[in-house]
Design a protein around this motif. Structure first.
Motif: not given
Ligand code: 6PG
Length: 262
Positions: A158-162, A190-194, A231-232
């Motif tokens: 999700t987002a760019s969290l792979f 570029v992504t927001l992190t958790l 993990q969100v």
């Protein structure tokens, strides 16, 4: 017709299933209006991070149409992005361009309220610039976005969290530059992190179509937390899944699945 089919055991996620993709677009726009008005009434402004990918496009397009367009206090809306591909803003793969063409260029939002990721810069420089932009707006290192819209990849990203990305372990930074190969899309992002996503007041996942049914069932069907989307878990916020019936087909409790299984 909107139907709540599940409230995940921990009382966290609300799961809303609507019949089809058009209903999902309408529900997305309706929720944008509702959350924008609530935030502006309560806090004087609305900060929302937009998702990229193909799923949110129809919902974004409705924001430029009546009745939604006239119901949104655009002067107090501040747009951010959950992630961006490292491409120029006029590139067809740009998440900014998606929103720009879908609604931004057609609504009275002040240009200074559009806080895009500078995808044209080198990945690390773009991540730092975006982090500074967030810090400027939120007056501190931890952004507390009113809403974060998120998509869901077939691999559970999700987002760019792979899956397997070291960025999933990030405990301090709100923004990161990442590299990932997914469906031939631009690798650098570029992504927001958790850290940032889980500080939000509201997270809205959007998923549509039968191709997403297996991953939706995996993400919502277990709580083992192995997939990035699992993990969100906003520390002090709500998670809502907006699904069309095809994407919800694998969920326990889905009437269609129930009738299919007899
Ligand atoms: C991106 C997105 C990404 C997207 C998913 C789902 O920039 O690619 O932010 O997380 O939401 O890959 O994409 P689709 O909606 O196109 O299936």
């Amino acid at each position: 017709m909107t139907q709540v089919v599940a409230q995940r055991g921990d009382g966290g996620a609300e799961v809303v299933v609507v019949p089809g993709a058009e209903d999902l677009a309408r529900e997305t726009a309706r929720r944008f209006v509702e959350l924008a008005r609530e935030a502006v009434d309560t806090r004087g402004r609305f900060s929302v991070a937009l998702a990229g990918g193909s799923t949110p496009g129809d919902g974004y397009r409705l924001l430029a149409e009546l009745p939604y367009r006239a119901q949104i206090p655009w002067q107090d809306v501040h747009l951010f992005w959950g992630d961006e591909r490292c491409v120029p803003p006029d590139d067809p793969a740009s998440n900014y361009r998606l929103a720009q063409q879908a609604f931004i260029e057609q609504v009275p939002i002040p240009a200074e309220n559009v806080h895009r990721v500078l995808g044209e810069l080198k990945p690390e420089a773009a991540a730092r610039a975006y982090d500074l932009e967030l810090q400027r707006y939120f007056c501190g290192p931890l952004p507390r976005l009113d809403v974060v819209f998120l998509g869901l990849g077939r691999d559970g990203h999700t987002a760019s969290l792979f899956p397997g990305s070291p960025v999933l372990e990030e405990t301090k930074e709100a923004v990161a530059a990442v590299r990932a190969d997914y469906q031939g899309r631009p690798a650098w992002r570029v992504t927001l992190t958790l850290v940032a996503i889980n500080a939000a007041r509201q997270v809205l996942f959007l998923a549509s179509g039968a191709e997403k049914a297996p991953i939706v069932a995996s993400v919502l069907g277990s709580a083992d937390g192995s997939l990035p989307a699992q993990q969100v878990c906003p520390v002090a916020g709500q998670v809502t899944w907006l699904l069309d019936r095809a994407a919800a087909a694998g969920l326990a409790g889905d009437p269609q699945r129930a009738s299919a299984e007899g």
